[in-house]
Design a protein around this motif. Sequence first.
Motif, PDB file in Angstrom:
ATOM      1  N   LEU A  61       0.841  -1.203   0.000  1.00  0.00           N
ATOM      2  CA  LEU A  61       0.000   0.000   0.000  1.00  0.00           C
ATOM      3  C   LEU A  61       0.873   1.248   0.000  1.00  0.00           C
ATOM      4  CD1 LEU A  61      -2.758  -1.083   2.553  1.00  0.00           C
ATOM      5  CD2 LEU A  61      -3.039  -0.784   0.088  1.00  0.00           C
ATOM      6  N   GLY A  62       1.997   1.203   0.736  1.00  0.00           N
ATOM      7  CA  GLY A  62       2.922   2.325   0.743  1.00  0.00           C
ATOM      8  C   GLY A  62       3.560   2.557  -0.617  1.00  0.00           C
ATOM      9  N   VAL A  63       3.940   1.469  -1.295  1.00  0.00           N
ATOM     10  CA  VAL A  63       4.528   1.590  -2.637  1.00  0.00           C
ATOM     11  C   VAL A  63       3.538   2.223  -3.604  1.00  0.00           C
ATOM     12  CG1 VAL A  63       5.329   0.262  -4.642  1.00  0.00           C
ATOM     13  CG2 VAL A  63       6.152  -0.312  -2.356  1.00  0.00           C
ATOM     14  N   MET A  64       2.289   1.770  -3.538  1.00  0.00           N
ATOM     15  CA  MET A  64       1.275   2.312  -4.455  1.00  0.00           C
ATOM     16  C   MET A  64       0.969   3.769  -4.134  1.00  0.00           C
ATOM     17  SD  MET A  64      -1.207  -1.045  -4.586  1.00  0.00           S
ATOM     18  CE  MET A  64      -2.307  -0.462  -5.881  1.00  0.00           C
ATOM     19  N   GLY A  65       0.911   4.119  -2.848  1.00  0.00           N
ATOM     20  CA  GLY A  65       0.682   5.511  -2.469  1.00  0.00           C
ATOM     21  C   GLY A  65       1.809   6.410  -2.928  1.00  0.00           C
ATOM     22  N   ALA A  66       3.067   5.937  -2.795  1.00  0.00           N
ATOM     23  CA  ALA A  66       4.207   6.725  -3.260  1.00  0.00           C
ATOM     24  C   ALA A  66       4.166   6.899  -4.775  1.00  0.00           C
ATOM     25  CB  ALA A  66       5.507   6.042  -2.841  1.00  0.00           C
ATOM     26  N   PHE A  67       3.803   5.846  -5.501  1.00  0.00           N
ATOM     27  CA  PHE A  67       3.678   5.930  -6.958  1.00  0.00           C
ATOM     28  C   PHE A  67       2.649   6.990  -7.347  1.00  0.00           C
ATOM     29  CE2 PHE A  67       1.738   4.830 -10.976  1.00  0.00           C
ATOM     30  CZ  PHE A  67       2.778   4.405 -11.775  1.00  0.00           C
ATOM     31  N   ASP A  68       1.489   6.950  -6.677  1.00  0.00           N
ATOM     32  CA  ASP A  68       0.440   7.930  -6.976  1.00  0.00           C
ATOM     33  C   ASP A  68       0.936   9.349  -6.746  1.00  0.00           C
ATOM     34  OD1 ASP A  68      -1.032   5.678  -7.392  1.00  0.00           O
ATOM     35  OD2 ASP A  68      -2.367   5.943  -5.668  1.00  0.00           O
ATOM     36  N   GLY A  69       1.636   9.582  -5.631  1.00  0.00           N
ATOM     37  CA  GLY A  69       2.115  10.911  -5.319  1.00  0.00           C
ATOM     38  C   GLY A  69       3.144  11.411  -6.323  1.00  0.00           C
ATOM     39  N   VAL A  70       4.076  10.540  -6.714  1.00  0.00           N
ATOM     40  CA  VAL A  70       5.126  10.942  -7.657  1.00  0.00           C
ATOM     41  C   VAL A  70       4.536  11.322  -9.005  1.00  0.00           C
ATOM     42  CG1 VAL A  70       7.086  10.088  -9.006  1.00  0.00           C
ATOM     43  CG2 VAL A  70       6.979   9.658  -6.549  1.00  0.00           C
ATOM     44  N   PHE A  71       3.643  10.504  -9.529  1.00  0.00           N
ATOM     45  CA  PHE A  71       3.120  10.780 -10.865  1.00  0.00           C
ATOM     46  C   PHE A  71       2.038  11.848 -10.849  1.00  0.00           C
ATOM     47  CE2 PHE A  71       5.335   6.888 -11.937  1.00  0.00           C
ATOM     48  CZ  PHE A  71       5.892   7.240 -13.159  1.00  0.00           C
ATOM     49  N   ALA A  72       1.368  12.040  -9.717  1.00  0.00           N
ATOM     50  CA  ALA A  72       0.455  13.179  -9.625  1.00  0.00           C
ATOM     51  C   ALA A  72       1.244  14.484  -9.693  1.00  0.00           C
ATOM     52  CB  ALA A  72      -0.349  13.110  -8.329  1.00  0.00           C
ATOM     53  N   GLY A  73       2.376  14.545  -8.991  1.00  0.00           N
ATOM     54  CA  GLY A  73       3.235  15.715  -9.076  1.00  0.00           C
ATOM     55  C   GLY A  73       3.799  15.912 -10.467  1.00  0.00           C
ATOM     56  N   ALA A  74       4.222  14.807 -11.110  1.00  0.00           N
ATOM     57  CA  ALA A  74       4.745  14.906 -12.470  1.00  0.00           C
ATOM     58  C   ALA A  74       3.671  15.396 -13.435  1.00  0.00           C
ATOM     59  CB  ALA A  74       5.282  13.545 -12.922  1.00  0.00           C
ATOM     60  N   GLY A  75       2.436  14.929 -13.237  1.00  0.00           N
ATOM     61  CA  GLY A  75       1.354  15.367 -14.109  1.00  0.00           C
ATOM     62  C   GLY A  75       1.072  16.853 -13.979  1.00  0.00           C
ATOM     63  N   LEU A  76       1.065  17.350 -12.754  1.00  0.00           N
ATOM     64  CA  LEU A  76       0.824  18.776 -12.546  1.00  0.00           C
ATOM     65  C   LEU A  76       1.883  19.630 -13.226  1.00  0.00           C
ATOM     66  CD1 LEU A  76      -0.259  18.845  -8.782  1.00  0.00           C
ATOM     67  CD2 LEU A  76      -1.672  19.451 -10.756  1.00  0.00           C
ATOM     68  N   ILE A  77       3.118  19.168 -13.214  1.00  0.00           N
ATOM     69  CA  ILE A  77       4.210  19.942 -13.802  1.00  0.00           C
ATOM     70  C   ILE A  77       4.238  19.814 -15.322  1.00  0.00           C
ATOM     71  CG2 ILE A  77       6.721  20.171 -13.920  1.00  0.00           C
ATOM     72  CD1 ILE A  77       6.783  19.169 -10.993  1.00  0.00           C
ATOM     73  N   LEU A  78       4.067  18.591 -15.834  1.00  0.00           N
ATOM     74  CA  LEU A  78       4.311  18.328 -17.245  1.00  0.00           C
ATOM     75  C   LEU A  78       3.094  18.489 -18.140  1.00  0.00           C
ATOM     76  CD1 LEU A  78       6.561  15.145 -16.924  1.00  0.00           C
ATOM     77  CD2 LEU A  78       7.293  17.498 -17.347  1.00  0.00           C
ATOM     78  N   PHE A  79       1.890  18.319 -17.604  1.00  0.00           N
ATOM     79  CA  PHE A  79       0.709  18.296 -18.465  1.00  0.00           C
ATOM     80  C   PHE A  79       0.538  19.563 -19.303  1.00  0.00           C
ATOM     81  CE2 PHE A  79      -3.769  18.753 -19.548  1.00  0.00           C
ATOM     82  CZ  PHE A  79      -4.019  17.537 -20.151  1.00  0.00           C
ATOM     83  N   PRO A  80       0.723  20.773 -18.763  1.00  0.00           N
ATOM     84  CA  PRO A  80       0.560  21.957 -19.613  1.00  0.00           C
ATOM     85  C   PRO A  80       1.465  21.942 -20.838  1.00  0.00           C
ATOM     86  CG  PRO A  80       0.630  22.589 -17.304  1.00  0.00           C
ATOM     87  CD  PRO A  80       1.007  21.144 -17.355  1.00  0.00           C
ATOM     88  N   PHE A  81       2.696  21.471 -20.701  1.00  0.00           N
ATOM     89  CA  PHE A  81       3.626  21.422 -21.835  1.00  0.00           C
ATOM     90  C   PHE A  81       3.224  20.325 -22.809  1.00  0.00           C
ATOM     91  CE2 PHE A  81       5.959  22.888 -18.081  1.00  0.00           C
ATOM     92  CZ  PHE A  81       6.393  24.136 -18.525  1.00  0.00           C
ATOM     93  N   VAL A  82       2.814  19.178 -22.271  1.00  0.00           N
ATOM     94  CA  VAL A  82       2.433  18.044 -23.128  1.00  0.00           C
ATOM     95  C   VAL A  82       1.173  18.353 -23.905  1.00  0.00           C
ATOM     96  CG1 VAL A  82       1.658  15.652 -23.077  1.00  0.00           C
ATOM     97  CG2 VAL A  82       3.576  16.345 -21.662  1.00  0.00           C
ATOM     98  N   TYR A  83       0.168  18.907 -23.241  1.00  0.00           N
ATOM     99  CA  TYR A  83      -1.134  19.132 -23.891  1.00  0.00           C
ATOM    100  C   TYR A  83      -1.057  20.241 -24.939  1.00  0.00           C
ATOM    101  CZ  TYR A  83      -6.206  19.313 -24.286  1.00  0.00           C
ATOM    102  OH  TYR A  83      -7.506  19.256 -24.756  1.00  0.00           O
ATOM    103  N   SER A  84      -0.187  21.208 -24.693  1.00  0.00           N
ATOM    104  CA  SER A  84      -0.059  22.313 -25.653  1.00  0.00           C
ATOM    105  C   SER A  84       0.869  21.981 -26.814  1.00  0.00           C
ATOM    106  CB  SER A  84       0.468  23.560 -24.935  1.00  0.00           C
ATOM    107  OG  SER A  84       1.766  23.327 -24.403  1.00  0.00           O
ATOM    108  N   GLY A  85       1.486  20.795 -26.782  1.00  0.00           N
ATOM    109  CA  GLY A  85       2.360  20.388 -27.864  1.00  0.00           C
ATOM    110  C   GLY A  85       3.764  20.907 -27.754  1.00  0.00           C
TER     111      GLY A  85
END
Length: 225
Positions: A199-223
């Motif tokens: 459960l800890g591994v999965m929670g850490a995975f969720d946190g890491v990629f949620a942070g990555a999504g917040l940072i990277l999504f604007p650049f990815v979606y805008s091309g």
Amino acid sequence: MLRRAALITAKDLKLSVSGGQGLVQAVLLGLLLIFLFSLSKPLGGVISAQAAGAIFWLSSAFGLVLVFNDLFSLEEANGARLGLLSSPVPVHSVWVGKGVAGLCLLLVTQIVFFPATIAFLGQAVNGPFWLMVCAVLLGDVGLVVLGALLGALSQGQGARESLLSVIIFPLLLPVLLGGITLFGMAFSGEDVAEAGKWLGVMGAFDGVFAGAGLILFPFVYSGEE
């Protein structure tokens, strides 16, 4: 931002249910996988609990690809992505909205997959049911935060339309391994004391990629990736 994200979620769910093919394809593919794997059962025998968990999560992962390809193609088909980018809607609202829509659709597919896993693969919940619920929630959050990010990356790129299905599975390995292991514990009722680590591994995975999504999504979606 959350209000606009809710509007995007409602719009995507309405289009997916009324005319999109991603949900139907995801359900049919998942059921086909579960049925085909059920044919590998030894005559008069049963599939192990961990193998059944692996089949459930594999079906969910393939369903995720179809769901997010469909969600992002809704805008690409009509050129609406440029409209969203030029509107005052924050780009993060698109990521959150599509992530929530994808989560809802993924849960719908799993509501179908779970009884099919029980019936076709000869399983029963012998461990704590809360463990299975936690595994689904943590696993699905990890799937959708990454699926929403890579779904945007795979759209509108011509030859890279299949990118999502190519690169998402290696990235999903930690959360899939966690889900498979926890489902094996829930089906068999064994080694439940080790559940906290996964459960800890999965929670850490969720946190890491949620942070990555917040940072990277604007650049990815805008091309601009």
